[in-house]
Scaffold this motif. Structure first.
Motif, PDB file in Angstrom:
ATOM      1  N   GLN A 187      11.284  -3.178  -4.709  1.00 25.20           N
ATOM      2  CA  GLN A 187      10.763  -3.488  -3.374  1.00 25.20           C
ATOM      3  C   GLN A 187      11.008  -2.320  -2.423  1.00 25.20           C
ATOM      4  OE1 GLN A 187      11.997  -7.264  -1.793  1.00 25.20           O
ATOM      5  NE2 GLN A 187      11.820  -6.545   0.306  1.00 25.20           N
ATOM      6  N   SER A 188      12.184  -1.728  -2.493  1.00 26.57           N
ATOM      7  CA  SER A 188      12.474  -0.607  -1.588  1.00 26.57           C
ATOM      8  C   SER A 188      11.615   0.608  -1.925  1.00 26.57           C
ATOM      9  CB  SER A 188      13.963  -0.258  -1.601  1.00 26.57           C
ATOM     10  OG  SER A 188      14.359   0.156  -2.886  1.00 26.57           O
ATOM     11  N   ASP A 189      11.324   0.827  -3.214  1.00 31.48           N
ATOM     12  CA  ASP A 189      10.438   1.931  -3.603  1.00 31.48           C
ATOM     13  C   ASP A 189       9.015   1.703  -3.085  1.00 31.48           C
ATOM     14  OD1 ASP A 189      12.463   3.272  -4.938  1.00 31.48           O
ATOM     15  OD2 ASP A 189      11.885   2.511  -6.915  1.00 31.48           O
ATOM     16  N   LEU A 190       8.555   0.455  -3.144  1.00 30.60           N
ATOM     17  CA  LEU A 190       7.224   0.132  -2.606  1.00 30.60           C
ATOM     18  C   LEU A 190       7.166   0.457  -1.119  1.00 30.60           C
ATOM     19  CD1 LEU A 190       6.287  -3.317  -4.180  1.00 30.60           C
ATOM     20  CD2 LEU A 190       5.048  -1.177  -4.466  1.00 30.60           C
ATOM     21  N   GLY A 191       8.181   0.017  -0.396  1.00 31.11           N
ATOM     22  CA  GLY A 191       8.230   0.266   1.045  1.00 31.11           C
ATOM     23  C   GLY A 191       8.307   1.748   1.365  1.00 31.11           C
ATOM     24  N   ALA A 192       9.129   2.489   0.625  1.00 28.48           N
ATOM     25  CA  ALA A 192       9.271   3.930   0.859  1.00 28.48           C
ATOM     26  C   ALA A 192       7.972   4.664   0.557  1.00 28.48           C
ATOM     27  CB  ALA A 192      10.413   4.490   0.011  1.00 28.48           C
ATOM     28  N   THR A 193       7.278   4.258  -0.489  1.00 29.16           N
ATOM     29  CA  THR A 193       6.012   4.904  -0.830  1.00 29.16           C
ATOM     30  C   THR A 193       4.950   4.586   0.220  1.00 29.16           C
ATOM     31  OG1 THR A 193       6.575   4.816  -3.183  1.00 29.16           O
ATOM     32  CG2 THR A 193       4.260   5.197  -2.627  1.00 29.16           C
ATOM     33  N   ALA A 194       4.923   3.354   0.700  1.00 30.49           N
ATOM     34  CA  ALA A 194       3.979   2.989   1.763  1.00 30.49           C
ATOM     35  C   ALA A 194       4.255   3.813   3.022  1.00 30.49           C
ATOM     36  CB  ALA A 194       4.072   1.494   2.064  1.00 30.49           C
ATOM     37  N   GLU A 195       5.524   3.995   3.350  1.00 28.16           N
ATOM     38  CA  GLU A 195       5.889   4.833   4.504  1.00 28.16           C
ATOM     39  C   GLU A 195       5.433   6.272   4.279  1.00 28.16           C
ATOM     40  OE1 GLU A 195       7.242   4.195   7.460  1.00 28.16           O
ATOM     41  OE2 GLU A 195       7.512   2.045   7.103  1.00 28.16           O
ATOM     42  N   ARG A 196       5.562   6.764   3.056  1.00 29.98           N
ATOM     43  CA  ARG A 196       5.124   8.125   2.730  1.00 29.98           C
ATOM     44  C   ARG A 196       3.616   8.257   2.926  1.00 29.98           C
ATOM     45  NH1 ARG A 196       5.429  13.205   3.169  1.00 29.98           N
ATOM     46  NH2 ARG A 196       4.756  14.419   1.403  1.00 29.98           N
ATOM     47  N   VAL A 197       2.863   7.260   2.527  1.00 27.82           N
ATOM     48  CA  VAL A 197       1.408   7.288   2.722  1.00 27.82           C
ATOM     49  C   VAL A 197       1.087   7.348   4.210  1.00 27.82           C
ATOM     50  CG1 VAL A 197      -0.742   5.993   2.428  1.00 27.82           C
ATOM     51  CG2 VAL A 197       0.877   6.146   0.535  1.00 27.82           C
ATOM     52  N   LEU A 198       1.793   6.560   5.010  1.00 27.31           N
ATOM     53  CA  LEU A 198       1.581   6.600   6.469  1.00 27.31           C
ATOM     54  C   LEU A 198       1.819   8.007   7.011  1.00 27.31           C
ATOM     55  CD1 LEU A 198       3.324   3.282   7.580  1.00 27.31           C
ATOM     56  CD2 LEU A 198       0.870   3.768   7.607  1.00 27.31           C
ATOM     57  N   GLU A 199       2.910   8.626   6.583  1.00 25.63           N
ATOM     58  CA  GLU A 199       3.230   9.992   7.032  1.00 25.63           C
ATOM     59  C   GLU A 199       2.133  10.972   6.620  1.00 25.63           C
ATOM     60  OE1 GLU A 199       6.956  10.925   5.198  1.00 25.63           O
ATOM     61  OE2 GLU A 199       8.052   9.409   6.337  1.00 25.63           O
ATOM     62  N   GLU A 244       1.146  -3.383  -3.300  1.00 26.51           N
ATOM     63  CA  GLU A 244       1.141  -4.565  -4.154  1.00 26.51           C
ATOM     64  C   GLU A 244       1.746  -4.227  -5.506  1.00 26.51           C
ATOM     65  OE1 GLU A 244      -2.653  -6.985  -3.896  1.00 26.51           O
ATOM     66  OE2 GLU A 244      -3.312  -4.992  -3.243  1.00 26.51           O
ATOM     67  N   ARG A 245       2.534  -5.135  -6.009  1.00 30.45           N
ATOM     68  CA  ARG A 245       3.069  -5.018  -7.365  1.00 30.45           C
ATOM     69  C   ARG A 245       2.748  -6.330  -8.062  1.00 30.45           C
ATOM     70  NH1 ARG A 245       8.983  -4.385  -7.045  1.00 30.45           N
ATOM     71  NH2 ARG A 245       8.830  -6.563  -6.542  1.00 30.45           N
ATOM     72  N   GLU A 246       2.187  -6.221  -9.234  1.00 27.46           N
ATOM     73  CA  GLU A 246       1.738  -7.414  -9.944  1.00 27.46           C
ATOM     74  C   GLU A 246       2.168  -7.305 -11.398  1.00 27.46           C
ATOM     75  OE1 GLU A 246      -2.372  -9.087  -9.126  1.00 27.46           O
ATOM     76  OE2 GLU A 246      -2.658  -8.000 -11.009  1.00 27.46           O
ATOM     77  N   ALA A 269       1.994  -4.689 -16.073  1.00 25.18           N
ATOM     78  CA  ALA A 269       2.398  -4.586 -14.672  1.00 25.18           C
ATOM     79  C   ALA A 269       1.541  -3.526 -14.005  1.00 25.18           C
ATOM     80  CB  ALA A 269       3.873  -4.221 -14.560  1.00 25.18           C
ATOM     81  N   GLU A 270       1.274  -3.711 -12.730  1.00 21.41           N
ATOM     82  CA  GLU A 270       0.478  -2.746 -11.984  1.00 21.41           C
ATOM     83  C   GLU A 270       1.007  -2.650 -10.557  1.00 21.41           C
ATOM     84  OE1 GLU A 270      -4.125  -1.604 -10.965  1.00 21.41           O
ATOM     85  OE2 GLU A 270      -3.700  -3.635 -11.631  1.00 21.41           O
ATOM     86  N   THR A 271       0.986  -1.445 -10.041  1.00 22.27           N
ATOM     87  CA  THR A 271       1.338  -1.183  -8.651  1.00 22.27           C
ATOM     88  C   THR A 271       0.120  -0.555  -7.994  1.00 22.27           C
ATOM     89  OG1 THR A 271       3.641  -0.817  -9.245  1.00 22.27           O
ATOM     90  CG2 THR A 271       2.918   0.065  -7.134  1.00 22.27           C
ATOM     91  N   ARG A 272      -0.248  -1.051  -6.817  1.00 23.34           N
ATOM     92  CA  ARG A 272      -1.417  -0.543  -6.096  1.00 23.34           C
ATOM     93  C   ARG A 272      -1.071  -0.292  -4.642  1.00 23.34           C
ATOM     94  NH1 ARG A 272      -3.560  -4.731  -8.881  1.00 23.34           N
ATOM     95  NH2 ARG A 272      -3.344  -6.172  -7.166  1.00 23.34           N
ATOM     96  N   PHE A 273      -1.720   0.720  -4.082  1.00 22.30           N
ATOM     97  CA  PHE A 273      -1.628   0.988  -2.649  1.00 22.30           C
ATOM     98  C   PHE A 273      -3.038   1.045  -2.091  1.00 22.30           C
ATOM     99  CE2 PHE A 273       2.280   2.511  -4.422  1.00 22.30           C
ATOM    100  CZ  PHE A 273       3.220   2.066  -3.520  1.00 22.30           C
TER     101      PHE A 273
END
Length: 133
Positions: free
Chosen positions: A5-17, A32-34, A53-57
């Motif tokens: 969960q923390s990696d998802l949040g950190a990656t989303a923050e990186r995309v924003l930057e 999203e992680r599925e 498993a899949e992770t999407r942004f």
């Protein structure tokens, strides 16, 4: 790749930057992680068992009142930069909209709304059924 969960949040923050640094006016990122497990039986015998498993942004951004949106399942910095640039490039083809705005920002929040706890016990139930056949 399974992300925490923390990696998802950190990656989303990186995309924003990355998007803001590339010139986006407003940015929205959905992480999203599925994961799924499938089991099928034919004639009472285990036929197929698989897991995935899949992770999407999802990246939605505005530039000069124009919308661009893309989705990526890669988390490498180079691929995230490429996805942001693709969204900016797509925005150039979008008609300008003076009313285009993003929803209010909200913090990253994990959800498990689609998980049925009964599925966790499925393995035991399947073994019991197989033994009865």
């Amino acid at each position: 790749m399974t992300m925490s969960q923390s990696d998802l949040g950190a990656t989303a923050e990186r995309v924003l930057e990355l998007a803001h640094a590339a010139g986006a006016d407003e940015v929205q990122v959905r992480a999203e992680r599925e994961s799924e497990r499938r089991v099928s039986f034919e004639r009472g015998e285990l036929h197929l068992a698989s897991a995935g498993a899949e992770t999407r942004f999802s990246i939605r951004l505005h530039k000069d009142q124009r919308l661009g949106a893309v989705q990526t399942n890669s988390v490498s910095d180079a691929d995230l930069r490429e996805a942001v640039q693709a969204a900016l490039d797509l925005a150039k083809f979008s008609p300008p909209d003076e009313h285009l705005t993003m929803p209010a920002a909200r913090p990253f929040r994990a959800t498990t709304r689609r998980f049925d706890p009964a599925l966790a016990a499925l393995n035991t139930q399947l073994e019991h059924l197989r033994g009865a056949l």
